[in-house]
Structures are given as structure tokens and as C-alpha cells.
Design an enzyme around this catalytic site. Sequence first.
Site, mmCIF file in Angstrom:
data_model
loop_
_atom_site.group_PDB
_atom_site.id
_atom_site.type_symbol
_atom_site.label_atom_id
_atom_site.label_comp_id
_atom_site.label_asym_id
_atom_site.label_seq_id
_atom_site.Cartn_x
_atom_site.Cartn_y
_atom_site.Cartn_z
ATOM 1 N N ASN A 8 -14.979 -16.921 56.538
ATOM 2 C CA ASN A 8 -14.275 -15.653 55.892
ATOM 3 C C ASN A 8 -13.382 -16.551 55.005
ATOM 4 O OD1 ASN A 8 -12.198 -13.810 55.510
ATOM 5 N ND2 ASN A 8 -12.197 -13.100 57.662
ATOM 6 N N ARG A 87 -17.966 -13.163 55.801
ATOM 7 C CA ARG A 87 -17.290 -12.056 55.101
ATOM 8 C C ARG A 87 -17.578 -11.952 53.656
ATOM 9 N NH1 ARG A 87 -11.066 -11.477 53.610
ATOM 10 N NH2 ARG A 87 -10.895 -9.314 53.290
ATOM 11 N N HIS A 175 -11.299 -3.832 53.816
ATOM 12 C CA HIS A 175 -10.967 -4.208 55.200
ATOM 13 C C HIS A 175 -11.723 -3.726 56.224
ATOM 14 C CE1 HIS A 175 -6.386 -4.891 53.661
ATOM 15 N NE2 HIS A 175 -7.195 -6.148 53.746
ATOM 16 N N ARG A 235 0.090 -8.152 45.940
ATOM 17 C CA ARG A 235 -0.504 -7.166 45.152
ATOM 18 C C ARG A 235 0.380 -5.811 44.823
ATOM 19 N NH1 ARG A 235 -5.780 -7.425 48.308
ATOM 20 N NH2 ARG A 235 -4.968 -9.322 49.491
ATOM 21 N N GLU A 371 -11.939 -9.747 62.860
ATOM 22 C CA GLU A 371 -13.069 -9.887 61.967
ATOM 23 C C GLU A 371 -14.145 -10.737 62.166
ATOM 24 O OE1 GLU A 371 -10.404 -8.299 58.064
ATOM 25 O OE2 GLU A 371 -10.466 -10.422 58.700
#
Length: 385
Positions: A8, A87, A175, A235, A371
Site C-alpha cells: 500500500n 492498493r 478510500h 490537502r 485495507e
Amino acid sequence: MSRILTLNSGSSSIKFSVYAAGDAPARMAEGQVDRLGSDAAALTLKWQGTRTTAQIGQVDHRGGLQAILDALRPVLAGAEVAGVGHRIVHGGPRFDAPALLDDDTLTYLEGFEAFAPLHQPHNLAAVRGARLAFPAAVQLGCFDTAFHRGHPWVNDTFALPRSFYDEGVRRYGFHGLSYAYIAGELARLDPGAAQGRTVVAHLGNGASMCALHDGKSVDSTMGFSALEGLAMGTRCGQLDPGVMLYLLQQRGMTPEAVSDLLYKQSGLKGLSGLSNDMRELEAADTEAAREAIAYFVSRIRRELGAMAAVLGGLDTVVFTGGIGENSAQVRAQACAGMDWLGITLDATANAQAAHVISTGPVTVRVIPTDEELVIARAVNARIDG
């Protein structure tokens, strides 16, 4: 026994896990390389009940991947790596499920590097490195955008000429691996609730929210890029497009400078002038830190109301991600005064990050996301098949 490796890759880190393949993948080891690109890059490995951290110097993502492979030699101990799961942030409009990463697929995915510049190039670099390291292994891409591909058209489009939508300028949502895990966990914990109307808040250095109905994504706060929606660590989140025109036309900023501003210098870091780390902001307790947190929370509250409107009501709210799982302050402020929506927190349960932290008709949960396990399960299913 065969092993599964998951990778990931983020903008400055690579998370990894090793699983034993079988009926259900069992995690054997995990860790991450962080602060890539700085002179303080470090590799952390959790294995056999111990946690070790080693400094690896100033390395890029390629060097970080090599450090991971070196650290995993004793973990793998000669076992076959049957599959590597990656990912990948952007799968474009084509992929609504995991896919094998052959040359043609990699070429297609390279076309979306400009859509996710902090992640996509590093995601694909990890794929290339893993193909060299494990040439016989299945290389499987698991896409953050795939979970959102069933959105109604009105939740996917912008009010631009239709030709832009046709060429890929549309809302993708991100996500998705985290939301897929939460949907599965909710179905396990409360099958009835999982069939209802749920808003999941994935709050971390990257942050977004997703409206689910019957476990499927209906809408997301993130759109064309991972910039939209909530304020994040660095961000900006939601921004009037006119600001972009002003920066380019009136301030004379280059596209590269604007990109750096919006992706790396804004959000909690820009608002506080201190840090992108919520833990540091909560501890600092300066006026600027408090204002940064207040803005972060205000966007969560605004989007929570919007998502409830999209769903036609609300049955469950789930907090996840690094901030969502660990910041009782953010959860409390996000839910304060939301009794009109059916949300009432239990202060003690919230302080303890209990599984259920509410007393009102809307159930509010804290569920840690995973994840990597979503990726491992997809690889396991592919190599078993």
C-alpha cells in the site's frame, strides 16, 4: 504454505503485510516504511510479537521497497509468494473489481497518474518492483475507486459539457478499500443495520465520507481527485473553482506551484501553520490549531447532513481512519447538536472509543479499518481460484 504480500504505497510511505494463504488469509507480519524522501526514513516491522524500527537513510519509494524485501527475508523463510496485492488509488471508469496487473492494464492505469499525482505513480512503481522480485506471483490491483462505480449518474457527473464526462472527467470517489472493509464489518456486527442507510467517515491524513445503502456506495465527498470534499492533513478539500483561476491568472502561479499548494501546503497544516497531525494540533491548543480543527469538523458536519439527504435519512454513522478511530474530540465536535438528525453521543463511551458511542436512534460506531486485509482476501480468492 503459500504466502500473500500486500503493498500500500502512499505519497511518503509504504505499508506492507504478509499473510498465510488458506481458507482465510492469516496475517503473519506487517509494517511500514515512512518519511520516504527525507533523511529520516525508517522501516517498522511487527513480527512474532515484537516490533522493531530501523533507520534506512534517505531513500525513495524504490529504495523503500527494497528495504521491505530485505526485512521480509526471515519472515518468508523460503516460502513461495503466490500473490502480491497492490492498493491502487485510481482504477478509472473501467474497473469495478480487482484486476490482474498485466502490461496492458499498467499502461491504462498510467493514464490516471495526473488524476492522483501523490499516489498513482508510487502505486505503479511498487507493482513494477514486485513483478521483478516475484515474477511467478499473481500481481493483483485493488482499486480505491472501484467501490464507487455503481453511483447514480447525478452523483458521478459535473455540470460541464457531456464530452468531458465521456473522456473521464467525472466523480470517482476514493478510500474504497476502507469503505469495503467497513461495509463487511458492519454486516458482521449488525446485519440489519448494514442493509440500512449508513454514513462512513474515513478521517485521517486523507479524509472523505461515503453514503452507503445496503452496503453499497451511493455517494462520496471525494470526486475527480483526492482533493475534493473534507479538509485533510495537507490537502485543501472543497474549493471554489474561481480560486484556481485567481491563483493562475492573477497571482501568476504555475500549475506546479498550485498543485504543491493544494496537495501539500493546505488542509490542517496550512490552516494551523503548525502541523498536519491531529494529535499535535489537539496538544498545541493554540488559537490557530483550534481554528484548524474547527474547520475540519465543520466540513464533516456539513457533509454528514448532505449524505443524510442523499440517503433520505440516516440509521448508522461509522468513524474510522487514524483520526476517526482515535480522536474523541473530533467525534464529539462532529456530532454535537446533531440530535435533530437522531445523533446523540454517550460521552463516556466516546472517550473510550467503544464500539458503539451513541444513545440516540442513530447508532454511531467506531470501527478500525483494514485495507490490507481487503487486498489479501482478493488475492487469496484469485490464487485459490
